[in-house]
Design an enzyme around this catalytic site. Structure first.
Site, PDB file in Angstrom:
ATOM      1  N   SER A  45       0.869  -1.176   0.000  1.00  0.00           N
ATOM      2  CA  SER A  45       0.000   0.000   0.000  1.00  0.00           C
ATOM      3  C   SER A  45       0.906   1.226   0.000  1.00  0.00           C
ATOM      4  CB  SER A  45      -0.952  -0.005   1.200  1.00  0.00           C
ATOM      5  OG  SER A  45      -0.249  -0.186   2.400  1.00  0.00           O
ATOM      6  N   GLU A  47       1.211   5.552   0.577  1.00  0.00           N
ATOM      7  CA  GLU A  47       0.589   6.736   1.189  1.00  0.00           C
ATOM      8  C   GLU A  47       1.043   8.002   0.456  1.00  0.00           C
ATOM      9  OE1 GLU A  47       0.398   6.943   5.546  1.00  0.00           O
ATOM     10  OE2 GLU A  47       1.199   8.971   5.357  1.00  0.00           O
ATOM     11  N   HIS A 107      -7.488   9.277   5.042  1.00  0.00           N
ATOM     12  CA  HIS A 107      -7.161   9.506   6.451  1.00  0.00           C
ATOM     13  C   HIS A 107      -8.179  10.498   7.010  1.00  0.00           C
ATOM     14  CE1 HIS A 107      -2.667   8.225   6.412  1.00  0.00           C
ATOM     15  NE2 HIS A 107      -3.320   7.638   5.421  1.00  0.00           N
ATOM     16  N   ASP A 139      -2.561  15.037  14.835  1.00  0.00           N
ATOM     17  CA  ASP A 139      -1.616  15.887  15.553  1.00  0.00           C
ATOM     18  C   ASP A 139      -2.216  17.262  15.721  1.00  0.00           C
ATOM     19  OD1 ASP A 139       0.482  14.190  16.129  1.00  0.00           O
ATOM     20  OD2 ASP A 139       1.268  14.336  14.091  1.00  0.00           O
ATOM     21  N   ALA A 184       2.507   8.735  24.975  1.00  0.00           N
ATOM     22  CA  ALA A 184       1.830   7.615  25.657  1.00  0.00           C
ATOM     23  C   ALA A 184       2.234   7.575  27.128  1.00  0.00           C
ATOM     24  CB  ALA A 184       2.197   6.307  24.983  1.00  0.00           C
ATOM     25  N   PHE A 248      12.178  15.408  11.762  1.00  0.00           N
ATOM     26  CA  PHE A 248      10.800  14.942  11.840  1.00  0.00           C
ATOM     27  C   PHE A 248      10.694  13.763  12.821  1.00  0.00           C
ATOM     28  CE2 PHE A 248       7.133  12.517  10.097  1.00  0.00           C
ATOM     29  CZ  PHE A 248       6.167  13.477  10.382  1.00  0.00           C
ATOM     30  N   HIS A 298       3.546  -1.027   3.897  1.00  0.00           N
ATOM     31  CA  HIS A 298       2.939   0.277   3.605  1.00  0.00           C
ATOM     32  C   HIS A 298       4.092   1.262   3.391  1.00  0.00           C
ATOM     33  CE1 HIS A 298      -0.224   3.375   3.905  1.00  0.00           C
ATOM     34  NE2 HIS A 298       0.632   4.083   4.625  1.00  0.00           N
ATOM     35  N   ARG A 304       6.792  10.843  -4.057  1.00  0.00           N
ATOM     36  CA  ARG A 304       7.922  10.590  -4.970  1.00  0.00           C
ATOM     37  C   ARG A 304       7.997   9.088  -5.211  1.00  0.00           C
ATOM     38  NH1 ARG A 304      11.035  15.127  -5.248  1.00  0.00           N
ATOM     39  NH2 ARG A 304      10.558  16.650  -3.646  1.00  0.00           N
TER      40      ARG A 304
HETATM   41  C1  LIG Z   1       0.077   5.270   9.608  1.00  0.00           C
HETATM   42  C2  LIG Z   1      -0.079   6.667  10.189  1.00  0.00           C
HETATM   43  C3  LIG Z   1      -0.778   7.643   9.458  1.00  0.00           C
HETATM   44  C4  LIG Z   1      -0.954   8.928   9.983  1.00  0.00           C
HETATM   45  N1  LIG Z   1      -1.643   9.867   9.245  1.00  0.00           N
HETATM   46  C5  LIG Z   1      -1.890  11.090   9.771  1.00  0.00           C
HETATM   47  C6  LIG Z   1      -2.677  12.060   9.072  1.00  0.00           C
HETATM   48  O1  LIG Z   1      -3.125  11.828   7.953  1.00  0.00           O
HETATM   49  N2  LIG Z   1      -2.915  13.258   9.661  1.00  0.00           N
HETATM   50  C7  LIG Z   1      -2.424  13.554  10.929  1.00  0.00           C
HETATM   51  O2  LIG Z   1      -2.691  14.651  11.430  1.00  0.00           O
HETATM   52  N3  LIG Z   1      -1.667  12.661  11.603  1.00  0.00           N
HETATM   53  C8  LIG Z   1      -1.392  11.447  11.057  1.00  0.00           C
HETATM   54  N4  LIG Z   1      -0.635  10.531  11.771  1.00  0.00           N
HETATM   55  C9  LIG Z   1      -0.072  10.931  13.060  1.00  0.00           C
HETATM   56  C10 LIG Z   1      -1.047  10.714  14.226  1.00  0.00           C
HETATM   57  O3  LIG Z   1      -2.194  11.505  14.053  1.00  0.00           O
HETATM   58  C11 LIG Z   1      -0.333  11.109  15.495  1.00  0.00           C
HETATM   59  O4  LIG Z   1       0.690  10.199  15.796  1.00  0.00           O
HETATM   60  C12 LIG Z   1      -1.226  11.361  16.706  1.00  0.00           C
HETATM   61  O5  LIG Z   1      -0.430  12.013  17.685  1.00  0.00           O
HETATM   62  C13 LIG Z   1      -1.815  10.097  17.310  1.00  0.00           C
HETATM   63  O6  LIG Z   1      -2.794   9.569  16.527  1.00  0.00           O
HETATM   64  P1  LIG Z   1      -3.402   8.107  16.850  1.00  0.00           P
HETATM   65  O7  LIG Z   1      -4.473   7.864  15.898  1.00  0.00           O
HETATM   66  O8  LIG Z   1      -2.330   7.127  16.997  1.00  0.00           O
HETATM   67  O9  LIG Z   1      -4.040   8.434  18.302  1.00  0.00           O
HETATM   68  P2  LIG Z   1      -4.619   7.537  19.457  1.00  0.00           P
HETATM   69  O10 LIG Z   1      -4.658   6.099  19.107  1.00  0.00           O
HETATM   70  O11 LIG Z   1      -5.882   8.173  19.915  1.00  0.00           O
HETATM   71  O12 LIG Z   1      -3.503   7.694  20.572  1.00  0.00           O
HETATM   72  C14 LIG Z   1      -2.874   8.931  20.815  1.00  0.00           C
HETATM   73  C15 LIG Z   1      -2.142   8.910  22.134  1.00  0.00           C
HETATM   74  O13 LIG Z   1      -3.082   9.019  23.182  1.00  0.00           O
HETATM   75  C16 LIG Z   1      -2.971   7.935  24.086  1.00  0.00           C
HETATM   76  N5  LIG Z   1      -4.335   7.674  24.541  1.00  0.00           N
HETATM   77  C17 LIG Z   1      -5.324   7.045  23.871  1.00  0.00           C
HETATM   78  N6  LIG Z   1      -6.451   7.047  24.629  1.00  0.00           N
HETATM   79  C18 LIG Z   1      -6.147   7.685  25.763  1.00  0.00           C
HETATM   80  C19 LIG Z   1      -6.893   8.033  26.927  1.00  0.00           C
HETATM   81  N7  LIG Z   1      -8.181   7.715  27.053  1.00  0.00           N
HETATM   82  N8  LIG Z   1      -6.262   8.720  27.903  1.00  0.00           N
HETATM   83  C20 LIG Z   1      -4.964   9.064  27.800  1.00  0.00           C
HETATM   84  N9  LIG Z   1      -4.205   8.775  26.726  1.00  0.00           N
HETATM   85  C21 LIG Z   1      -4.798   8.093  25.731  1.00  0.00           C
HETATM   86  C22 LIG Z   1      -2.318   6.833  23.274  1.00  0.00           C
HETATM   87  O14 LIG Z   1      -1.633   5.889  24.067  1.00  0.00           O
HETATM   88  C23 LIG Z   1      -1.367   7.628  22.421  1.00  0.00           C
HETATM   89  O15 LIG Z   1      -0.234   7.982  23.158  1.00  0.00           O
HETATM   90  C24 LIG Z   1      -0.421   9.250  11.261  1.00  0.00           C
HETATM   91  C25 LIG Z   1       0.306   8.276  11.982  1.00  0.00           C
HETATM   92  C26 LIG Z   1       0.482   6.997  11.453  1.00  0.00           C
HETATM   93  C27 LIG Z   1       1.270   5.978  12.234  1.00  0.00           C
END
Ligand SMILES: Cc1cc2nc3c(=O)[nH]c(=O)nc-3n(C[C@H](O)[C@H](O)[C@H](O)COP(=O)(O)OP(=O)(O)OC[C@H]3O[C@@H](n4cnc5c(N)ncnc54)[C@H](O)[C@@H]3O)c2cc1C
Length: 323
Positions: A45, A47, A107, A139, A184, A248, A298, A304
């Site tokens: 896949s 991205e 996403h 983020d 985390a 990054f 992935h 690129r």
């Molecule tokens: C494959 C991939 C694609 C991505 N694509 C994008 C994108 O398109 N746009 C973008 O903005 N970002 C993107 N990101 C980055 C991502 O949004 C960030 O890493 C973000 O900080 C965490 O997202 P998550 O979905 O993992 O969050 P979550 O799974 O919600 O977790 C975030 C953090 O919160 C903690 N947590 C979860 N639940 C709780 C709770 N109830 N209380 C306290 N802590 C908790 C988790 O342990 C973790 O540390 C991507 C990351 C990856 C790996």
């Protein structure tokens, strides 16, 4: 003349330093990775990110067209920090549906929007024929130090996964962190969070990129022990701009091993050599993972295609002609 245990002279005919051949010939033998042809081609896949200008749009589409014949399982389009690319993400995904044979994954994040608005975006995707969402917390937007959930929004990715399930039978992928998400509470809490996202309905995890394959393989062991059985697909980042990638990585919690610094040392002004080195690094990484049984990858393409195409080729992917 002195003979070593291999029966060869320790002082070679070429006059090489005493002991050189002995060292080469009596050291451990590395069997190497399995023959390339012996492995079936993995599922892939890719991205992409949504382009900001017309020139970047052209670059994205030339990237998509180059990678399309490799018949990836899906291609995903990111959503800018803070939801800033909502319209561009949607436009890119909709064009992929209209103009290609690819299966897109959009996403979607929780950041900066009430649930009703996020649900609306998801419904619009479903109506446009999009069946796969990569559900993320997201983020914080530039300028905001810490993530804060919108008061009426989905707080975490797990809540978004559950929300999507209520809207339509989407295929849902989520993020996973072999080196632990930077904010985390603990490694166990982070893994438990991944498990909850799967239990809420996600069917695949895609990892943050990493360079130490042993860390990823240990993460798989821990995930399995925690009862996670869905595929955890390694996110592979071919690195052609090492300096930028290091900056990054510090933000997103991906470790950059010292050996990589040494490898790219002195190549700051030499993009061509950097690309060749990057291809070798990524090829070694995916070959090692493939030898360990990983059959799905992935790729973070950064829009690129060349490095990704070469690495996919090494893994056994070949272009398919349209039927
Ligand atoms: C494959 C991939 C694609 C991505 N694509 C994008 C994108 O398109 N746009 C973008 O903005 N970002 C993107 N990101 C980055 C991502 O949004 C960030 O890493 C973000 O900080 C965490 O997202 P998550 O979905 O993992 O969050 P979550 O799974 O919600 O977790 C975030 C953090 O919160 C903690 N947590 C979860 N639940 C709780 C709770 N109830 N209380 C306290 N802590 C908790 C988790 O342990 C973790 O540390 C991507 C990351 C990856 C790996």
């Amino acid at each position: 003349m002195e003979q070593n245990q291999t029966g060869l002279s320790a002082q070679g005919a070429s006059g090489a330093p005493r002991g050189t051949l002995q060292r080469w010939l009596t050291g451990p033998r590395v069997d190497g990775l399995p023959q390339l042809a012996a492995q079936p081609a993995p599922a892939l896949s890719f991205e992409f990110f949504p382009p900001r200008t017309e020139a970047l749009e052209a670059q994205l589409w030339s990237c998509i067209r180059r990678l399309e014949p490799l018949a990836p399982r899906f291609v995903s389009v990111t959503y800018g920090a803070g939801g800033t690319t909502q319209a561009r993400t949607h436009a890119t995904v909709a064009r992929i549906v209209r103009e290609t044979r690819l299966t897109p994954a959009a996403h979607l994040t929780c950041v900066g929007a009430p649930r009703a608005e996020v649900d609306e975006v998801a419904r619009a995707y479903w109506e446009a024929g999009v069946r796969h969402i990569v559900a993320l917390r997201g983020d914080p937007p530039a300028g905001m130090a810490q993530y804060e959930a919108h008061p009426e929004g989905y707080a975490y990715a797990v809540d978004l996964v559950a929300g999507l399930r209520r809207i339509a039978p989407f295929e849902v992928s989520v993020a996973a962190y072999p080196e632990i998400h930077p904010t985390a509470l603990s490694a166990d809490h982070d893994l438990d969070n991944l498990k909850r996202k799967i239990d809420a309905g996600a069917t695949r995890a895609i990892t943050q990129y990493f360079f130490d394959s042993a860390i990823f393989l240990r993460f798989l062991d821990r995930a399995l022990a925690a009862g996670i059985t869905v595929p955890i697909v390694p996110g592979i980042m071919p690195v052609s701009n090492f300096t930028q990638m290091r900056k990054f990585s510090a933000m997103c919690g991906a470790g950059v091993p010292d050996w990589m610094g040494r490898l790219f040392e002195g190549l700051e002004e030499d993009a061509e050599t950097r690309r060749m080195v990057a291809a070798v690094v990524a090829a070694e990484q995916v070959r090692l993972l493939q030898a360990n049984g990983i059959d799905e990858f992935h790729f973070y393409t950064l829009n690129r295609p060349d490095l990704v195409y070469a690495i996919a080729h090494i893994l056994g992917a070949r272009p398919r002609r349209p039927d």
